[in-house]
Scaffold this motif. Structure first.
Motif, PDB file in Angstrom:
ATOM      1  N   ASN A  19       0.841  -1.193   0.000  1.00 25.01           N
ATOM      2  CA  ASN A  19       0.000   0.000   0.000  1.00 25.01           C
ATOM      3  C   ASN A  19       0.882   1.251   0.000  1.00 25.01           C
ATOM      4  OD1 ASN A  19      -2.821  -1.224   0.759  1.00 25.01           O
ATOM      5  ND2 ASN A  19      -1.352  -2.131   2.171  1.00 25.01           N
ATOM      6  N   THR A  20       0.429   2.266  -0.688  1.00 24.83           N
ATOM      7  CA  THR A  20       1.168   3.520  -0.718  1.00 24.83           C
ATOM      8  C   THR A  20       0.664   4.423   0.399  1.00 24.83           C
ATOM      9  OG1 THR A  20       1.382   3.363  -3.114  1.00 24.83           O
ATOM     10  CG2 THR A  20       1.751   5.534  -2.117  1.00 24.83           C
ATOM     11  N   PRO A  21       1.551   4.864   1.281  1.00 23.73           N
ATOM     12  CA  PRO A  21       1.109   5.753   2.346  1.00 23.73           C
ATOM     13  C   PRO A  21       0.701   7.119   1.792  1.00 23.73           C
ATOM     14  CG  PRO A  21       3.491   5.449   2.434  1.00 23.73           C
ATOM     15  CD  PRO A  21       2.973   4.537   1.362  1.00 23.73           C
ATOM     16  N   GLY A  22      -0.278   7.696   2.417  1.00 21.64           N
ATOM     17  CA  GLY A  22      -0.751   9.003   1.967  1.00 21.64           C
ATOM     18  C   GLY A  22       0.301  10.090   2.070  1.00 21.64           C
ATOM     19  N   CYS A  23       1.273   9.888   2.923  1.00 19.69           N
ATOM     20  CA  CYS A  23       2.303  10.903   3.149  1.00 19.69           C
ATOM     21  C   CYS A  23       3.538  10.724   2.254  1.00 19.69           C
ATOM     22  CB  CYS A  23       2.739  10.884   4.606  1.00 19.69           C
ATOM     23  SG  CYS A  23       3.362   9.270   5.148  1.00 19.69           S
ATOM     24  N   GLN A  24       3.493   9.732   1.391  1.00 19.92           N
ATOM     25  CA  GLN A  24       4.675   9.479   0.561  1.00 19.92           C
ATOM     26  C   GLN A  24       5.050  10.728  -0.236  1.00 19.92           C
ATOM     27  OE1 GLN A  24       5.383   5.590  -1.177  1.00 19.92           O
ATOM     28  NE2 GLN A  24       5.378   6.565  -3.185  1.00 19.92           N
ATOM     29  N   ASP A  25       6.311  11.095  -0.177  1.00 21.23           N
ATOM     30  CA  ASP A  25       6.853  12.254  -0.902  1.00 21.23           C
ATOM     31  C   ASP A  25       6.246  13.584  -0.448  1.00 21.23           C
ATOM     32  OD1 ASP A  25       8.484  10.528  -2.414  1.00 21.23           O
ATOM     33  OD2 ASP A  25       6.878  10.231  -3.883  1.00 21.23           O
ATOM     34  N   ILE A  30       7.371  15.996   7.927  1.00 24.26           N
ATOM     35  CA  ILE A  30       8.582  16.031   8.756  1.00 24.26           C
ATOM     36  C   ILE A  30       8.976  17.446   9.171  1.00 24.26           C
ATOM     37  CG2 ILE A  30       9.493  13.838   7.894  1.00 24.26           C
ATOM     38  CD1 ILE A  30      11.357  15.494   6.076  1.00 24.26           C
ATOM     39  N   LEU A  31       8.160  18.422   8.857  1.00 22.57           N
ATOM     40  CA  LEU A  31       8.457  19.794   9.254  1.00 22.57           C
ATOM     41  C   LEU A  31       8.091  20.000  10.725  1.00 22.57           C
ATOM     42  CD1 LEU A  31       7.061  21.812   6.204  1.00 22.57           C
ATOM     43  CD2 LEU A  31       9.455  21.249   6.714  1.00 22.57           C
TER      44      LEU A  31
END
Ligand code: SF4
Length: 78
Positions: A19-25, A30-31
């Motif tokens: 599954n691709t995480p919604g936060c990918q890229d 991380i701010l």
């Protein structure tokens, strides 16, 4: 890292292979000054939400937004 956190991290990593995480890229996760609630909507539709929450609750990562919130105990974080 505790055994519980390690197991949760392994489960999360395995699920990320399917599954691709919604936060990918998405660097906002991380701010340090990004309000967690501004990204909550992404996590709430992420297929990895439950596993991500399990890991964050076990490991309480010091940085980043996990499952729609910050988990460290530093003051001033949401
Ligand atoms: S639930 Fe976790 S993996 Fe999914 S978008 Fe949020 S922080 Fe990323």
């Amino acid at each position: 890292m505790t055994a519980r956190a390690e197991a949760a991290f392994t489960a999360l990593n395995q699920a990320m292979e399917r599954n691709t995480p919604g936060c990918q890229d998405d660097g906002r996760f991380i701010l340090d000054d990004q309000p967690a609630d501004s990204l909550e909507y992404i996590c709430h539709r992420c297929p990895l939400l439950a596993l991500c929450r399990d890991y964050a609750a076990a490991a309480r990562p010091a940085g980043g937004i996990w499952a729609g919130k910050r988990w460290s105990s530093r003051k001033g974080q949401s």
